[in-house]
Write a protein that holds these residues in place. Structure first.
Motif, PDB file in Angstrom:
ATOM      1  N   ARG A  11       0.916  -1.400   0.021  1.00 34.77           N
ATOM      2  CA  ARG A  11      -0.069   0.129   0.197  1.00 34.77           C
ATOM      3  C   ARG A  11       0.799   1.390  -0.121  1.00 34.77           C
ATOM      4  O   ARG A  11       0.420   2.347  -0.646  1.00 34.77           O
ATOM      5  CB  ARG A  11      -1.008  -0.019   1.118  1.00 34.77           C
ATOM      6  CG  ARG A  11      -1.820   1.190   1.389  1.00 34.77           C
ATOM      7  CD  ARG A  11      -2.687   1.128   2.386  1.00 34.77           C
ATOM      8  NE  ARG A  11      -3.713   2.289   2.416  1.00 34.77           N
ATOM      9  CZ  ARG A  11      -4.558   2.482   3.582  1.00 34.77           C
ATOM     10  NH1 ARG A  11      -4.626   1.421   4.577  1.00 34.77           N
ATOM     11  NH2 ARG A  11      -5.420   3.610   3.514  1.00 34.77           N
ATOM     12  N   LEU A  12       1.969   1.194   0.801  1.00 36.59           N
ATOM     13  CA  LEU A  12       2.758   2.362   0.912  1.00 36.59           C
ATOM     14  C   LEU A  12       3.415   2.771  -0.479  1.00 36.59           C
ATOM     15  O   LEU A  12       3.462   3.897  -0.825  1.00 36.59           O
ATOM     16  CB  LEU A  12       4.050   2.156   1.830  1.00 36.59           C
ATOM     17  CG  LEU A  12       5.061   3.371   2.150  1.00 36.59           C
ATOM     18  CD1 LEU A  12       3.948   4.647   2.829  1.00 36.59           C
ATOM     19  CD2 LEU A  12       5.818   3.035   3.153  1.00 36.59           C
ATOM     20  N   VAL A  13       3.817   1.794  -1.259  1.00 31.72           N
ATOM     21  CA  VAL A  13       4.353   1.947  -2.561  1.00 31.72           C
ATOM     22  C   VAL A  13       3.113   2.401  -3.384  1.00 31.72           C
ATOM     23  O   VAL A  13       3.370   3.616  -4.319  1.00 31.72           O
ATOM     24  CB  VAL A  13       4.855   0.498  -3.302  1.00 31.72           C
ATOM     25  CG1 VAL A  13       5.181   0.787  -4.701  1.00 31.72           C
ATOM     26  CG2 VAL A  13       6.047   0.033  -2.476  1.00 31.72           C
ATOM     27  N   ARG A  14       2.044   1.872  -3.352  1.00 32.24           N
ATOM     28  CA  ARG A  14       1.055   2.484  -4.146  1.00 32.24           C
ATOM     29  C   ARG A  14       0.563   4.106  -3.920  1.00 32.24           C
ATOM     30  O   ARG A  14       0.468   5.020  -4.899  1.00 32.24           O
ATOM     31  CB  ARG A  14      -0.390   1.787  -4.238  1.00 32.24           C
ATOM     32  CG  ARG A  14      -0.156   0.316  -4.622  1.00 32.24           C
ATOM     33  CD  ARG A  14      -1.587  -0.372  -4.662  1.00 32.24           C
ATOM     34  NE  ARG A  14      -2.446  -0.275  -3.762  1.00 32.24           N
ATOM     35  CZ  ARG A  14      -2.561  -0.909  -2.569  1.00 32.24           C
ATOM     36  NH1 ARG A  14      -1.597  -2.011  -2.555  1.00 32.24           N
ATOM     37  NH2 ARG A  14      -3.222  -0.671  -1.662  1.00 32.24           N
ATOM     38  N   THR A  15       0.628   4.165  -2.599  1.00 35.06           N
ATOM     39  CA  THR A  15       0.542   5.716  -2.280  1.00 35.06           C
ATOM     40  C   THR A  15       1.431   6.500  -2.792  1.00 35.06           C
ATOM     41  O   THR A  15       1.215   7.608  -3.220  1.00 35.06           O
ATOM     42  CB  THR A  15       0.501   5.867  -0.578  1.00 35.06           C
ATOM     43  OG1 THR A  15      -0.354   5.080  -0.046  1.00 35.06           O
ATOM     44  CG2 THR A  15       0.298   7.245  -0.110  1.00 35.06           C
ATOM     45  N   GLY A  16       2.804   6.002  -2.718  1.00 35.86           N
ATOM     46  CA  GLY A  16       3.949   6.856  -3.258  1.00 35.86           C
ATOM     47  C   GLY A  16       3.815   7.311  -4.803  1.00 35.86           C
ATOM     48  O   GLY A  16       3.772   8.488  -5.124  1.00 35.86           O
ATOM     49  N   PHE A  17       3.480   6.232  -5.514  1.00 35.59           N
ATOM     50  CA  PHE A  17       3.212   6.397  -6.927  1.00 35.59           C
ATOM     51  C   PHE A  17       2.015   7.391  -7.040  1.00 35.59           C
ATOM     52  O   PHE A  17       1.975   8.193  -7.973  1.00 35.59           O
ATOM     53  CB  PHE A  17       2.969   5.046  -7.501  1.00 35.59           C
ATOM     54  CG  PHE A  17       4.083   4.136  -7.675  1.00 35.59           C
ATOM     55  CD1 PHE A  17       5.344   4.661  -7.814  1.00 35.59           C
ATOM     56  CD2 PHE A  17       3.914   2.657  -7.858  1.00 35.59           C
ATOM     57  CE1 PHE A  17       6.355   3.857  -7.662  1.00 35.59           C
ATOM     58  CE2 PHE A  17       4.986   1.957  -7.908  1.00 35.59           C
ATOM     59  CZ  PHE A  17       6.428   2.440  -7.880  1.00 35.59           C
ATOM     60  N   VAL A  19       0.824   9.772  -5.083  1.00 38.45           N
ATOM     61  CA  VAL A  19       1.304  11.175  -4.911  1.00 38.45           C
ATOM     62  C   VAL A  19       2.226  11.675  -6.183  1.00 38.45           C
ATOM     63  O   VAL A  19       1.882  12.904  -6.466  1.00 38.45           O
ATOM     64  CB  VAL A  19       2.035  11.195  -3.538  1.00 38.45           C
ATOM     65  CG1 VAL A  19       2.646  12.652  -3.434  1.00 38.45           C
ATOM     66  CG2 VAL A  19       1.164  10.976  -2.386  1.00 38.45           C
ATOM     67  N   ILE A  20       3.183  10.916  -6.842  1.00 40.64           N
ATOM     68  CA  ILE A  20       4.049  11.399  -7.717  1.00 40.64           C
ATOM     69  C   ILE A  20       3.081  11.779  -9.002  1.00 40.64           C
ATOM     70  O   ILE A  20       3.403  12.909  -9.497  1.00 40.64           O
ATOM     71  CB  ILE A  20       5.107  10.288  -8.025  1.00 40.64           C
ATOM     72  CG1 ILE A  20       6.140  10.138  -6.757  1.00 40.64           C
ATOM     73  CG2 ILE A  20       5.799  10.873  -9.209  1.00 40.64           C
ATOM     74  CD1 ILE A  20       7.111   8.956  -6.955  1.00 40.64           C
ATOM     75  N   ASP A  26      -1.680  16.107 -16.276  1.00 42.23           N
ATOM     76  CA  ASP A  26      -2.297  15.387 -17.628  1.00 42.23           C
ATOM     77  C   ASP A  26      -2.396  13.925 -17.215  1.00 42.23           C
ATOM     78  O   ASP A  26      -2.563  12.971 -17.878  1.00 42.23           O
ATOM     79  CB  ASP A  26      -1.353  15.314 -18.641  1.00 42.23           C
ATOM     80  CG  ASP A  26       0.123  15.068 -18.371  1.00 42.23           C
ATOM     81  OD1 ASP A  26       0.747  15.213 -17.360  1.00 42.23           O
ATOM     82  OD2 ASP A  26       0.789  14.742 -19.346  1.00 42.23           O
ATOM     83  N   ILE A  27      -2.247  13.574 -15.914  1.00 41.03           N
ATOM     84  CA  ILE A  27      -1.967  12.005 -15.419  1.00 41.03           C
ATOM     85  C   ILE A  27      -3.030  11.982 -14.297  1.00 41.03           C
ATOM     86  O   ILE A  27      -3.363  12.808 -13.230  1.00 41.03           O
ATOM     87  CB  ILE A  27      -0.966  11.549 -14.736  1.00 41.03           C
ATOM     88  CG1 ILE A  27       0.158  11.653 -16.006  1.00 41.03           C
ATOM     89  CG2 ILE A  27      -0.911   9.981 -14.564  1.00 41.03           C
ATOM     90  CD1 ILE A  27       1.752  11.376 -15.554  1.00 41.03           C
ATOM     91  N   GLU A  28      -4.093  10.868 -14.413  1.00 40.68           N
ATOM     92  CA  GLU A  28      -4.928  10.746 -13.470  1.00 40.68           C
ATOM     93  C   GLU A  28      -4.883   9.095 -12.906  1.00 40.68           C
ATOM     94  O   GLU A  28      -5.236   8.317 -13.917  1.00 40.68           O
ATOM     95  CB  GLU A  28      -6.230  11.053 -13.917  1.00 40.68           C
ATOM     96  CG  GLU A  28      -7.506  10.374 -12.875  1.00 40.68           C
ATOM     97  CD  GLU A  28      -9.004  10.688 -13.646  1.00 40.68           C
ATOM     98  OE1 GLU A  28      -9.925  10.666 -12.639  1.00 40.68           O
ATOM     99  OE2 GLU A  28      -8.899  10.841 -14.554  1.00 40.68           O
TER     100      GLU A  28
END
Length: 216
Positions: A11-17, A19-20, A26-28
């Motif tokens: 989950r932490l990795v997904r959260t980081g991605f 946020v970035i 242009d990205i959602e």
């Protein structure tokens, strides 16, 4: 907007991605998955443009999920993101139909650019990954009929060489003095004549068939 699905069991990795990518206009990020099976289902449900796919996940790993997403046809480009710097993952990902491969220690800027490149329909390998792909094919090419190459026109051959150099459609258009629409048509014909699934596989085939050599 470029619609992105995140597939990672952390989950932490997904959260980081999230946020970035959320900092870009242009990205959602339109969905998340914590295993490969969820990634396949979420892709069918949300129709993203790009899937960021981890490799080692429970239930179904990212390589099998990539195979199923690509096999479904008409789906998104898959960007493999992993902490594991292993050749077997790299070549398995390419075989599965992934359009890009990045290590998780890449910069945020590299991640954003990779998403945009894949959304345009181009392929992307991190520079260190590209060197290993070229190294893998730095061996004498056995004599064999090159009937697939014989079917390419001189212009299509030029396009294949440019693809092998990592050029985007826009860069090929500029170097060959063609329109981007014309380049897309040539790329499509190259893939069809070579029997390649996508641009990445066409690049690998270009080295296998000796069209270009590592360091060329």
């Amino acid at each position: 907007m470029i619609r992105v699905l995140l597939a990672d069991d952390h989950r932490l990795v997904r959260t980081g991605f999230r946020v970035i990518l959320g900092l870009e206009d242009d990205i959602e990020v339109i969905g998340e998955a914590e295993d490969g099976a969820q990634a396949v289902a979420a892709t069918a449900e949300h129709a993203p443009d790009v899937v960021l796919m981890d490799v080692e996940m429970p239930v179904m790993d990212g390589l099998e999920a990539t195979r199923r997403i690509v096999a479904a046809g008409g789906g998104p480009s898959v960007l493999i993101l992993t902490t594991f710097d292993r050749d077997d993952y790299l070549f398995a990902a390419l075989e599965a139909g992934a359009s890009g491969f990045l290590l998780k220690n890449s910069s945020p800027e590299s991640l954003v650019e990779a998403v945009r490149v894949l959304a345009r329909g181009d392929a992307l390998l991190a520079p260190e990954i590209t060197r290993r792909v070229l190294s893998a094919f730095a061996r004498p090419v056995p004599s064999q009929p090159a009937t697939r190459l014989d079917e390419l026109t001189p212009r299509e051959h030029e396009v294949l060489v440019a693809l092998a150099a990592g050029a985007t459609n826009a860069e090929i258009a500029t170097s060959l003095h063609l329109g981007e629409t014309t380049v897309k048509t040539h790329v499509s014909r190259v893939l069809t004549k070579l029997g390649a699934r996508d641009r990445t596989q066409a690049v690998v085939m270009a080295y296998e068939l000796g069209v270009v050599r590592p360091g060329q």
